[in-house]
Design an enzyme around this catalytic site. Structure first.
Site, PDB file in Angstrom:
ATOM      1  N   SER A 169      33.322 -10.010  41.621  1.00  0.00           N
ATOM      2  CA  SER A 169      32.907  -8.609  41.507  1.00  0.00           C
ATOM      3  C   SER A 169      32.979  -8.151  40.062  1.00  0.00           C
ATOM      4  O   SER A 169      34.044  -8.177  39.443  1.00  0.00           O
ATOM      5  CB  SER A 169      33.823  -7.731  42.374  1.00  0.00           C
ATOM      6  N   ASP A 317      22.827  -7.132  45.261  1.00  0.00           N
ATOM      7  CA  ASP A 317      22.234  -5.824  45.568  1.00  0.00           C
ATOM      8  C   ASP A 317      20.845  -5.924  46.190  1.00  0.00           C
ATOM      9  O   ASP A 317      20.286  -4.925  46.636  1.00  0.00           O
ATOM     10  CB  ASP A 317      22.152  -4.974  44.296  1.00  0.00           C
ATOM     11  N   ARG A 348      25.511  -3.066  54.820  1.00  0.00           N
ATOM     12  CA  ARG A 348      24.088  -3.390  54.648  1.00  0.00           C
ATOM     13  C   ARG A 348      23.603  -4.450  55.623  1.00  0.00           C
ATOM     14  O   ARG A 348      22.394  -4.571  55.853  1.00  0.00           O
ATOM     15  CB  ARG A 348      23.815  -3.811  53.199  1.00  0.00           C
TER      16      ARG A 348
END
Ligand code: S3P
Length: 438
Positions: A169, A317, A348
């Protein structure tokens, strides 16, 4: 206010567009400009709501940030020890990047601050930055033992850390490096896979000593950061939407100019090319320490693939819109190992499974991914689907509408402004049949 999008089967997409500036780089340009000495001028900054939150936070800490004209900002840097205690809660809205990066920075600033955000952000995991920062001696508290915002930060002198991160990350990496800026000695972060490296590149450009050895990055505390001129490349995460739309809508041929192609961000390009997508990188060049190119994208019949796990951090993303590409590909596409997708602006995986199945796609939700059986022709459409107030879900489902037999209505698309102001108009300028509705 119109908050929904209606997208309909479109004629070929054609033309040349430029897309708004990169969100990750825009946040960092404001942060490092504020912490440098002297003036920083940023051009083509993304004026999306997320970045505007970062600007507002630094203004609230006494930094003079002037908007010269659209996308151009002048920042009078205050130096590493020049920020002032904010006299109210710093509201980061929907922006995980702003919240995590600024939390790291404020942990080692000698003042009190409180940082919060909207409902989605208050539900996202903050332990991933709070825990390592506590190892540096940071005093941070928050809901659920510091796992959730609002976070209360009693900034103070920290000790350096050699942190082995369990997650790839850039937000975690950058939060720790930012805490390390104000900390004497060497602070390091080692990641399980390389996440986007804009922080490392930009800190170097501002004059910091950064050592990179494989997956480990080390910063020396108290660098002399000196103001810079920065031109922000176009955001490949935004380019992803017209890119996938042009691949899917028959006879399309478009050029997206000035897109950032930093190798830590180009996973989607690799995946789409592997599926048979015709994407060419034209006129490769460098702008402000970042590689940039124009992307020519032509309609292509895609084939399903198994996503290699190593690509995931480089495409993290872009998976919502990648799922739309997979839905129109011939054969099966499988993604596993992407549990990070569940802790983004929305879950998502489940948001896209819900939306695409309503549009007639056969897919199966996996604990850490999805299996999609491509339809290899238009989707059924004719449904109203939900964005879950997530900008990338909203745009992805609208792209699905462009290749659906019947119109698709996407509810709750206002959040597109967090990352891609002007999205619908830009898509319409290419010929996409997309419009705002009540
Ligand atoms: C970002 C890092 C990524 C990405 C986000 C922006 C950044 O998050 O999903 O949109 O600017 O550092 P993680 O670091 O949590 O993977």
């Amino acid at each position: 206010m119109l908050n929904n999008l209606i997208a309909k089967e479109s004629k070929p997409l054609t033309g040349r567009i430029t897309i708004p500036g990169d969100k990750s780089i825009s946040h960092r340009a404001i942060i490092f400009g504020a912490l440098a000495t002297g003036e920083t001028v940023v051009k083509k900054l993304l004026e999306g709501e997320d970045v505007l939150r970062t600007i507002a936070a630094f203004r609230a800490m006494g930094v003079d940030i002037e908007r010269i004209e659209a996308g151009s900002y002048r920042i009078q840097g205050v130096g590493l020890d020049g920020l002032a205690e904010p006299n109210d809660v710093l509201d980061m809205g929907n922006s995980g990047t702003a919240m995590r990066l600024i939390t790291g920075l404020l942990a080692s600033q000698p003042f009190f601050s409180v940082i919060s955000g909207d409902e989605s952000l208050r539900g996202r995991p903050m332990g991933r930055v709070v825990n390592p920062l506590r190892k540096m001696g940071a005093k941070i508290s928050g809901r659920n033992g510091g796992k959730l915002a609002p976070l209360v930060i009693e900034g103070q002198e920290l000790i350096p850390l050699d942190y082995i991160s369990p997650v790839a990350s850039a937000q975690v990496k950058t939060a720790i490096l930012l805490a390390g800026l104000n900390t004497a000695g060497e602070t390091s972060v080692t990641e399980p896979a390389l996440s986007r490296d804009h922080t490392e590149r930009m800190l170097e450009a501002f004059g910091a000593q950064i050592q990179r050895e494989g997956l480990k990055v080390t910063i020396d505390g108290w660098p002399d950061l000196v103001g810079q001129k920065i031109v922000v490349p176009g955001d490949i995460s935004s380019a992803a939407f017209p890119m996938v739309a042009a691949l899917l809508v028959p006879d399309s041929d478009i050029v997206i100019e000035g897109v950032g192609i930093n190798p830590t961000r180009t996973g989607l390009l690799d995946l789409l090319i592997k599926m048979g997508g015709q994407i060419q990188q034209l006129n490769p060049r460098e702008e402000g320490g970042e590689p940039v190119a124009d992307l020519r994208v032509r309609h292509s019949q895609l084939k399903g693939i198994t996503v290699p796990e190593s690509v995931i951090p480089r495409a993290i993303d872009e998976f919502p819109v990648f799922f739309v590409a997979a839905a129109l590909a011939e054969g099966k596409t499988v993604l596993e190992g992407a549990d990070e997708l569940r802790v983004k602006e929305s879950d998502r995986i489940s948001a896209m499974v819900e939306g695409l199945s309503k549009l007639g796609v056969a897919l199966e939700e996996l604990p850490d991914g999805v299996m999609i059986n491509g339809l290899w022709e238009r989707l059924a459409g004719g449904a109203t689907v939900k964005s879950h107030t997530d900008h990338r879900i909203a745009m992805s489902l609208s792209v699905a509408g462009l290749v659906s037999k019947k119109p698709v209505k996407v509810l709750g698309c206002g959040n597109i402004n967090t990352s891609f102001p002007g999205y619908a108009d830009l898509m319409a300028s290419l010929g996409a049949d997309i419009e705002w509705s009540g």
